[in-house]
Design a protein around this motif. Structure first.
Motif, mmCIF file in Angstrom:
data_model
loop_
_atom_site.group_PDB
_atom_site.id
_atom_site.type_symbol
_atom_site.label_atom_id
_atom_site.label_comp_id
_atom_site.label_asym_id
_atom_site.label_seq_id
_atom_site.Cartn_x
_atom_site.Cartn_y
_atom_site.Cartn_z
ATOM 1 N N LEU A 1 16.760 -70.768 4.248
ATOM 2 C CA LEU A 1 16.389 -69.429 3.767
ATOM 3 C C LEU A 1 15.232 -69.413 2.769
ATOM 4 O O LEU A 1 14.443 -68.466 2.759
ATOM 5 N N PRO A 2 15.041 -70.456 1.916
ATOM 6 C CA PRO A 2 13.888 -70.396 1.007
ATOM 7 C C PRO A 2 12.558 -70.334 1.747
ATOM 8 O O PRO A 2 11.557 -69.874 1.198
ATOM 9 N N ARG A 3 12.564 -70.763 3.012
ATOM 10 C CA ARG A 3 11.306 -70.788 3.764
ATOM 11 C C ARG A 3 10.883 -69.407 4.231
ATOM 12 O O ARG A 3 9.689 -69.122 4.342
ATOM 13 N N TRP A 4 11.871 -68.532 4.501
ATOM 14 C CA TRP A 4 11.484 -67.253 5.082
ATOM 15 C C TRP A 4 11.904 -66.015 4.299
ATOM 16 O O TRP A 4 11.426 -64.925 4.569
ATOM 17 N N ALA A 5 12.814 -66.137 3.335
ATOM 18 C CA ALA A 5 13.169 -64.964 2.527
ATOM 19 C C ALA A 5 11.940 -64.521 1.735
ATOM 20 O O ALA A 5 11.309 -65.340 1.063
ATOM 21 N N PRO A 6 11.560 -63.242 1.789
ATOM 22 C CA PRO A 6 10.277 -62.801 1.244
ATOM 23 C C PRO A 6 10.224 -62.615 -0.270
ATOM 24 O O PRO A 6 9.164 -62.386 -0.821
ATOM 25 N N ASP A 7 11.342 -62.720 -0.941
ATOM 26 C CA ASP A 7 11.384 -62.398 -2.368
ATOM 27 C C ASP A 7 12.209 -63.443 -3.113
ATOM 28 O O ASP A 7 13.258 -63.884 -2.634
ATOM 29 N N GLU A 8 11.739 -63.850 -4.278
ATOM 30 C CA GLU A 8 12.421 -64.906 -5.029
ATOM 31 C C GLU A 8 13.821 -64.500 -5.456
ATOM 32 O O GLU A 8 14.770 -65.294 -5.378
ATOM 33 N N THR A 9 13.975 -63.247 -5.905
ATOM 34 C CA THR A 9 15.295 -62.785 -6.310
ATOM 35 C C THR A 9 16.242 -62.771 -5.119
ATOM 36 O O THR A 9 17.407 -63.158 -5.236
ATOM 37 N N ALA A 10 15.746 -62.334 -3.967
ATOM 38 C CA ALA A 10 16.570 -62.336 -2.756
ATOM 39 C C ALA A 10 16.973 -63.760 -2.391
ATOM 40 O O ALA A 10 18.126 -64.007 -2.005
ATOM 41 N N ARG A 11 16.056 -64.703 -2.529
ATOM 42 C CA ARG A 11 16.380 -66.094 -2.229
ATOM 43 C C ARG A 11 17.462 -66.619 -3.162
ATOM 44 O O ARG A 11 18.384 -67.329 -2.741
ATOM 45 N N THR A 12 17.372 -66.268 -4.430
ATOM 46 C CA THR A 12 18.376 -66.708 -5.405
ATOM 47 C C THR A 12 19.749 -66.136 -5.077
ATOM 48 O O THR A 12 20.768 -66.836 -5.152
ATOM 49 N N ASP A 13 19.776 -64.858 -4.705
ATOM 50 C CA ASP A 13 21.051 -64.220 -4.372
ATOM 51 C C ASP A 13 21.651 -64.809 -3.100
ATOM 52 O O ASP A 13 22.865 -65.011 -3.008
ATOM 53 N N LEU A 14 20.822 -65.078 -2.106
ATOM 54 C CA LEU A 14 21.321 -65.691 -0.883
ATOM 55 C C LEU A 14 21.812 -67.107 -1.133
ATOM 56 O O LEU A 14 22.790 -67.556 -0.536
ATOM 57 N N ALA A 15 21.147 -67.822 -2.034
ATOM 58 C CA ALA A 15 21.588 -69.173 -2.393
ATOM 59 C C ALA A 15 22.963 -69.124 -3.058
ATOM 60 O O ALA A 15 23.817 -69.991 -2.820
ATOM 61 N N ALA A 16 23.199 -68.094 -3.882
ATOM 62 C CA ALA A 16 24.511 -67.939 -4.521
ATOM 63 C C ALA A 16 25.581 -67.664 -3.473
ATOM 64 O O ALA A 16 26.716 -68.153 -3.568
ATOM 65 N N PHE A 17 25.211 -66.895 -2.458
ATOM 66 C CA PHE A 17 26.140 -66.592 -1.371
ATOM 67 C C PHE A 17 26.525 -67.857 -0.606
ATOM 68 O O PHE A 17 27.709 -68.148 -0.399
ATOM 69 N N THR A 18 25.532 -68.630 -0.193
ATOM 70 C CA THR A 18 25.836 -69.842 0.571
ATOM 71 C C THR A 18 26.558 -70.880 -0.287
ATOM 72 O O THR A 18 27.391 -71.635 0.226
ATOM 73 N N ALA A 19 26.271 -70.907 -1.585
ATOM 74 C CA ALA A 19 26.968 -71.843 -2.473
ATOM 75 C C ALA A 19 28.464 -71.524 -2.528
ATOM 76 O O ALA A 19 29.301 -72.430 -2.561
ATOM 77 N N ALA A 20 28.787 -70.237 -2.528
ATOM 78 C CA ALA A 20 30.203 -69.833 -2.540
ATOM 79 C C ALA A 20 30.892 -70.267 -1.248
ATOM 80 O O ALA A 20 32.050 -70.704 -1.265
ATOM 81 N N LEU A 21 30.185 -70.173 -0.140
ATOM 82 C CA LEU A 21 30.758 -70.601 1.142
ATOM 83 C C LEU A 21 30.933 -72.119 1.166
ATOM 84 O O LEU A 21 31.952 -72.630 1.648
ATOM 85 N N ARG A 22 29.952 -72.846 0.627
ATOM 86 C CA ARG A 22 30.057 -74.316 0.608
ATOM 87 C C ARG A 22 31.224 -74.778 -0.273
ATOM 88 O O ARG A 22 31.855 -75.794 0.018
#
Length: 248
Positions: free
Chosen positions: A224-245
């Motif tokens: 996702l860091p490669r294609w998410a267009p916004d840094e804040t969005a990337r951070t939030d998506l990273a938090a989401f996947t971290a919870a799943l991991r």
């Protein structure tokens, strides 16, 4: 449809005389959804496109995708399922009216149609997804409480399979939403809005998604860091996947 009539209806639905609860909000959303459908069908008959910036259409969409009303409700309980399903049905039907506008009934929408609608209605689509993700998360919690409240004899195969189907479809919806509403967002604000909804509901999805679906979501969002267009969005998506991991 005259704006005065629409505003009168919406004000009546918000009257203090009615109970301030989810069932009331869901009923109001259902009425607004039907009024919006009438508007869209009328525009289609004229060969025109819906104008979602008009005050009356903005008011209708705001009533269907009422994130503030949803967030103000008390914690979910099993008995919420009846009105939650009604509200989510209204929300899903409403956003599809403009997201798929112009595609032929029964046919897969062409990419050009989808792209045009995402361009013209990107703000409204992001607002809709923000609501639907949060609404589905509440539905997931209420659904688990409902299933847990059933006596063994009431946990029929049909109910079990239906609930499992909901868990699987939730994973599909989240993946599709991330791709369409975040990767394809024309504005950073819209990407952030949807990513925040996924972030805020991550603990629900971490436990609700089936193990194989969790793994698939993690895998497909790994870059996702490669294609998410916004840094804040990337951070939030990273938090989401971290919870799943953390669950996997």
């Amino acid at each position: 449809m005259p704006i005065v009539r629409i505003l009168i209806v919406l004000l009546a639905l918000a009257s203090p005389a009615l109970a301030q609860d989810g069932a009331r909000d869901a009923a109001a959303a259902g009425v607004a959804a039907r009024m919006f459908r009438v508007y869209v069908e009328g525009v289609a008959k004229k060969g025109e496109r819906p104008d979602l910036t008009r005050p009356e259409t903005t008011a209708l969409l705001g009533r269907v995708f009422d994130v503030e009303a949803l967030g103000a409700l008390p914690p979910a309980k099993a008995s919420d399922m009846s009105w939650l399903m009604d509200w989510m049905d209204a929300a899903n039907a409403t956003y599809k009216l403009f997201a798929l506008y112009g595609s032929k009934p029964g046919a897969q929408p062409d990419l050009a149609t989808l792209q045009r609608n995402m361009t013209d209605y990107g703000d409204q689509y992001a607002a809709a997804m923000n609501f639907v993700i949060r609404g589905m998360a509440r539905e997931a919690v209420a659904g688990e409480l409902f299933m847990a409240s059933l006596a063994p004899g009431q946990r029929t195969r049909i109910r079990q399979e239906g609930f499992t189907g909901f868990r699987r479809s939730a994973a599909e919806f989240i993946l599709g939403t991330v791709c369409a509403a975040i990767q394809g967002a024309g504005k950073s604000a819209n990407a952030r809005l949807v990513a925040a909804a996924v972030r805020d509901t991550r603990e629900v999805w971490a436990s609700f998604l089936l193990p194989q679906d969790r793994a698939r979501v993690i895998e497909q969002l790994a870059d996702l860091p490669r294609w998410a267009p916004d840094e804040t969005a990337r951070t939030d998506l990273a938090a989401f996947t971290a919870a799943l991991r953390a669950v996997n």
